[in-house]
Design a protein around this motif. Structure first.
Motif, short mmCIF file in Angstrom:
data_model
loop_
_atom_site.label_atom_id
_atom_site.label_comp_id
_atom_site.label_asym_id
_atom_site.label_seq_id
_atom_site.Cartn_x
_atom_site.Cartn_y
_atom_site.Cartn_z
N ASN A 186 0.83 -1.20 0.00
CA ASN A 186 0.00 0.00 0.00
C ASN A 186 0.87 1.25 0.00
O ASN A 186 1.85 1.33 0.73
CB ASN A 186 -0.92 0.02 1.22
CG ASN A 186 -2.03 1.03 1.09
OD1 ASN A 186 -2.34 1.50 0.00
ND2 ASN A 186 -2.65 1.36 2.21
N ARG A 187 0.51 2.22 -0.83
CA ARG A 187 1.28 3.47 -0.91
C ARG A 187 0.47 4.68 -0.47
O ARG A 187 1.00 5.79 -0.47
CB ARG A 187 1.75 3.69 -2.35
CG ARG A 187 2.71 2.63 -2.88
CD ARG A 187 3.99 2.58 -2.06
NE ARG A 187 4.99 1.74 -2.70
CZ ARG A 187 6.01 2.20 -3.42
NH1 ARG A 187 6.16 3.49 -3.61
NH2 ARG A 187 6.88 1.36 -3.95
N VAL A 188 -0.79 4.49 -0.13
CA VAL A 188 -1.64 5.61 0.30
C VAL A 188 -2.44 5.16 1.51
O VAL A 188 -3.24 4.23 1.42
CB VAL A 188 -2.61 6.06 -0.82
CG1 VAL A 188 -3.43 7.26 -0.35
CG2 VAL A 188 -1.85 6.40 -2.09
N VAL A 189 -2.23 5.82 2.64
CA VAL A 189 -2.97 5.49 3.85
C VAL A 189 -4.20 6.39 3.96
O VAL A 189 -4.25 7.46 3.34
CB VAL A 189 -2.07 5.60 5.10
CG1 VAL A 189 -1.07 4.46 5.13
CG2 VAL A 189 -1.34 6.94 5.14
N PRO A 190 -5.22 5.96 4.72
CA PRO A 190 -6.49 6.70 4.72
C PRO A 190 -6.39 8.17 5.06
O PRO A 190 -7.13 8.99 4.49
CB PRO A 190 -7.31 5.94 5.78
CG PRO A 190 -6.80 4.55 5.72
CD PRO A 190 -5.32 4.69 5.46
N ILE A 191 -5.47 8.57 5.94
CA ILE A 191 -5.38 9.98 6.35
C ILE A 191 -5.05 10.89 5.17
O ILE A 191 -5.33 12.09 5.21
CB ILE A 191 -4.33 10.15 7.48
CG1 ILE A 191 -4.40 11.54 8.11
CG2 ILE A 191 -2.92 9.85 6.97
CD1 ILE A 191 -5.70 11.83 8.81
N GLY A 192 -4.49 10.34 4.10
CA GLY A 192 -4.10 11.16 2.96
C GLY A 192 -4.95 10.99 1.73
O GLY A 192 -4.57 11.45 0.65
N LEU A 193 -6.14 10.37 1.85
CA LEU A 193 -6.93 10.04 0.67
C LEU A 193 -8.34 10.63 0.78
O LEU A 193 -9.15 10.18 1.59
CB LEU A 193 -7.02 8.52 0.50
CG LEU A 193 -7.72 8.04 -0.78
CD1 LEU A 193 -6.90 8.39 -2.02
CD2 LEU A 193 -7.95 6.53 -0.72
N LEU A 194 -8.63 11.60 -0.08
CA LEU A 194 -9.96 12.20 -0.16
C LEU A 194 -10.69 11.60 -1.37
O LEU A 194 -10.22 11.70 -2.50
CB LEU A 194 -9.85 13.72 -0.31
CG LEU A 194 -11.16 14.51 -0.27
CD1 LEU A 194 -11.81 14.42 1.11
CD2 LEU A 194 -10.92 15.97 -0.65
#
Length: 297
Positions: free
Chosen positions: A163-171
């Motif tokens: 995984n390269r994108v964690v939830p805190i950074g994904l809108l």
């Protein structure tokens, strides 16, 4: 009744970490962009501490928050995320875990990026890992490291390994959940990675900003409620990572047969063995100072 528009629905999932939850709540309140609605999913934790933290900030929240207390818990972080996202009233949804934070301009910059790119199904922020430890009521920062994929967009290429994108950074656009489905509640770990794999197959996900806007807080040595799942539940991460890959392989085999995979697995094994042997010989010759000579008889 709130005087704010609610373009962004922010979901905070939490359990028995009221100090971290209070920090996350203050983080949302510190945003320059104010058109948000907050959904707190208390996933099986004590209700009184959560209610107290919210009551202490009632004036600042100004009617923009609701809380869902789940007696006994939902069973997984993914199920908790779904419970919150399904209540979303905004155009965009983001999962803000109770131990992570944003730069104050995060929502403003991310919403602007999606407004400017209507074809994008979501936007990912450049993210920084903050290593910390909890000392009583304080969080002590120990160091930082970047956590970003290369390039200007999130791709399947980036996500295949990990995984390269964690939830805190994904809108994410709210409509996308209806189009690709929710988080898989059967996955007690790596559910965000599995969702991201479906997301990038569905559409364009640009990386936003030149500097980090989201902060993934990690506590490698913490135990109990204060730990991160990536450390405290590392065995689950390994097992469910394998499960996601196995599902995909089965779907591939059902469509294409097993022959190509059998060939590829053996080819990779023999190629790795060949180059490993070459490197071993080179290292041995280097240690001998290159004094080995082959002579004809």
């Amino acid at each position: 009744m709130s005087q704010y528009r609610e373009r962004v629905s922010v979901v905070i999932r939490t359990k028995n970490r009221e100090r971290l939850f209070a920090r996350a709540l203050d983080d949302v309140l510190a945003q320059e962009f104010t058109e948000w609605h907050l959904i707190v999913v208390n996933d099986g934790g004590a209700s009184a501490p959560i209610d107290t933290v919210l009551a202490d900030r009632e004036r600042a929240l100004n009617g923009r928050a609701e809380v869902i207390h789940v007696d006994g818990g939902t069973g997984s972080m993914e199920a908790a995320a779904n419970l919150g996202a399904q209540r979303a009233r905004g155009e965009f949804v983001i999962i803000h875990d109770d131990d992570d934070t944003w730069a104050p301009q995060f929502l403003r910059v991310m919403v602007k990026a999606l407004d400017a790119d209507p074809d994008a199904v979501a936007a990912a922020a450049r993210t920084e890992i903050i290593f910390e430890r909890i000392d009583g009521d304080r969080s002590i920062e120990l160091g930082r490291a970047p956590f970003v994929p290369p390039g200007e967009m999130v791709t399947i290429y980036d996500l295949l390994q990990t995984n390269r994108v964690v939830p805190i950074g994904l809108l994410v656009r709210r409509r996308v959940y209806d189009e690709i489905g929710w988080y898989d509640p059967a996955l007690k770990a790596v559910g965000d990675w599995e969702f991201n794999l479906r997301l990038v197959r569905h559409g364009h996900v640009p990386l936003v900003g030149e500097e980090p806007l989201a902060y993934w807080h990690q506590r490698p040595h913490a135990t109990g409620a204060a730990s991160n799942s990536v450390f405290g539940e590392s065995l689950d991460h390994m097992q469910f990572d394998r499960l996601v890959r196995d599902r995909a392989i089965k779907e591939y085999v059902d469509r294409n047969g097993i022959g190509g995979l059998l060939y590829l697995s053996k080819y990779i094994e023999e190629t790795v063995r060949h180059y490993s042997l070459q490197q071993t010989i080179r290292r041995a010759m280097s240690r001998l100072g290159g004094n080995i000579r082959f002579r004809r008889r």
